[in-house]
Design an enzyme around this catalytic site. Structure first.
Site, PDB file in Angstrom:
ATOM      1  N   ASP A 139      16.393 -10.354 -15.846  1.00 58.42           N
ATOM      2  CA  ASP A 139      17.817 -10.267 -15.516  1.00 58.42           C
ATOM      3  C   ASP A 139      17.990 -10.043 -14.013  1.00 58.42           C
ATOM      4  OD1 ASP A 139      16.952  -7.660 -15.493  1.00 58.42           O
ATOM      5  OD2 ASP A 139      18.450  -6.901 -16.904  1.00 58.42           O
ATOM      6  N   GLU A 163       7.777   0.116 -14.320  1.00 59.45           N
ATOM      7  CA  GLU A 163       8.277  -0.203 -12.972  1.00 59.45           C
ATOM      8  C   GLU A 163       8.372   1.053 -12.121  1.00 59.45           C
ATOM      9  OE1 GLU A 163      11.696  -2.757 -12.913  1.00 59.45           O
ATOM     10  OE2 GLU A 163      12.021  -2.486 -10.773  1.00 59.45           O
TER      11      GLU A 163
HETATM   12  O1  KIV Z   1      14.361  -8.541 -14.199  1.00 60.39           O
HETATM   13  C1  KIV Z   1      13.200  -8.559 -13.756  1.00 60.39           C
HETATM   14  O2  KIV Z   1      12.814  -9.405 -12.939  1.00 60.39           O
HETATM   15  C2  KIV Z   1      12.289  -7.539 -14.236  1.00 60.39           C
HETATM   16  C3  KIV Z   1      10.978  -7.397 -13.521  1.00 60.39           C
HETATM   17  C4  KIV Z   1      11.193  -6.837 -12.180  1.00 60.39           C
HETATM   18  C5  KIV Z   1      10.016  -6.606 -14.317  1.00 60.39           C
HETATM   19  O3  KIV Z   1      12.587  -6.846 -15.148  1.00 60.39           O
END
Ligand code: KIV
Length: 272
Positions: free
Chosen positions: A53, A191
């Site tokens: 997202d 994260e």
């Molecule tokens: O939305 C995204 O790109 C993510 C990654 C940073 C893990 O969730």
């Protein structure tokens, strides 16, 4: 795929991801949001492609991931899935599509799977969303967890700083990792947490832990626009840039502008 550390052209599955962890083989994950990019990412041997997202930030220019809608995620995810032959394709469930209750979460999860042909979904959160995760898994849909800095909760955190540095938050994160693994998740993204905590999480479960700003893990994920250097404004410590596409693209486009303006393009060979 010569030149890349890829062992097989066989489609990556949930089973293979678990096997890779057991065999100590690292998993390379990268985001993609469109057909052409996903084709390149798949051909380069990336094991797992995430329609994050983060499309809200990098594709639409929003400050957070919150505004992206289910329809917009389905558009990005179906474009990506259409391009991919080998990689395992994971789509983020956007903010607001699974937090209300489990029933709505399952309904939205089924819609994404039907309309995109992705292989799995990713949801942010642990114990708070466990019932929803369980119900989606019960529907036969593989689920990736996402813990630590969960961008859909940025307004609650109030900062993008490293999470789980305090003991209580670290203990909750390790509990959530176990709960998600026991529920049957096929992987978990961690994260922006301390590397020592990631090490404990990796050792505590038999499903792959994928890190971003979380130190060594069973695999790593980055946002493709960041690692290709398309964006000069985002330089967190964890980011490794593999190219400077901002400069390469502005140079190429600048040359095109010059050629058009001085009447050099199209030349005699470039016309009918
Ligand atoms: O939305 C995204 O790109 C993510 C990654 C940073 C893990 O969730």
């Amino acid at each position: 795929m010569a030149g890349y550390l890829v062992e097989s052209t066989r489609k990556v599955t949930t089973h293979r991801l678990k096997e890779m962890k057991a065999e100590g083989k690292k998993i390379a994950m990268l985001t993609s949001y469109d057909y052409t990019t996903a084709k390149i990412v798949d051909a380069a041997g990336v094991d797992c492609i995430l329609i994050g997202d983060s499309a809200s930030n990098v594709m639409a220019g929003n400050a957070t991931t919150l505004p992206i809608t289910l329809d917009q995620m389905i558009y990005h995810a179906s474009s990506v899935a259409r391009a991919v032959q080998r990689a395992f394709v994971v789509c983020d469930m956007p903010f607001g599509t699974y937090q209300v209750d489990a029933k709505e979460g399952v309904r939205n999860a089924i819609r994404i799977m039907k309309e995109t042909r992705c292989d799995a979904l990713k949801l942010e959160g642990g114990e708070e969303i466990l019932e929803t995760v369980q119900r989606i898994l019960d529907a036969g849909i593989p689920v990736f967890g996402h813990l630590g800095l969960t961008p859909q909760s940025i307004n609650k955190f109030g900062t993008y700083a490293v999470r789980a540095k305090e003991e209580a938050e670290a203990a909750k994160l390790l509990r959530d990792v176990k709960l998600l693994a026991e529920a049957g998740c096929c992987g978990i993204v961690l994260e922006k947490i301390p590397a020592a905590l990631t090490e404990q999480a990796v050792a505590s479960v038999d499903i792959p832990i994928i890190g971003i700003g979380a130190g060594p893990a069973d695999g790593q994920v980055l946002v493709i626009d960041d690692m290709l250097g398309k964006n000069k404004d985002f330089s967190p410590k964890f980011l490794r840039r593999y190219a400077d596409l901002f400069t390469i693209m502005t140079d190429a486009i600048g040359q095109y502008v010059t050629d058009v303006k001085r009447g050099d393009f199209p030349n005699l060979q470039e016309r009918y």
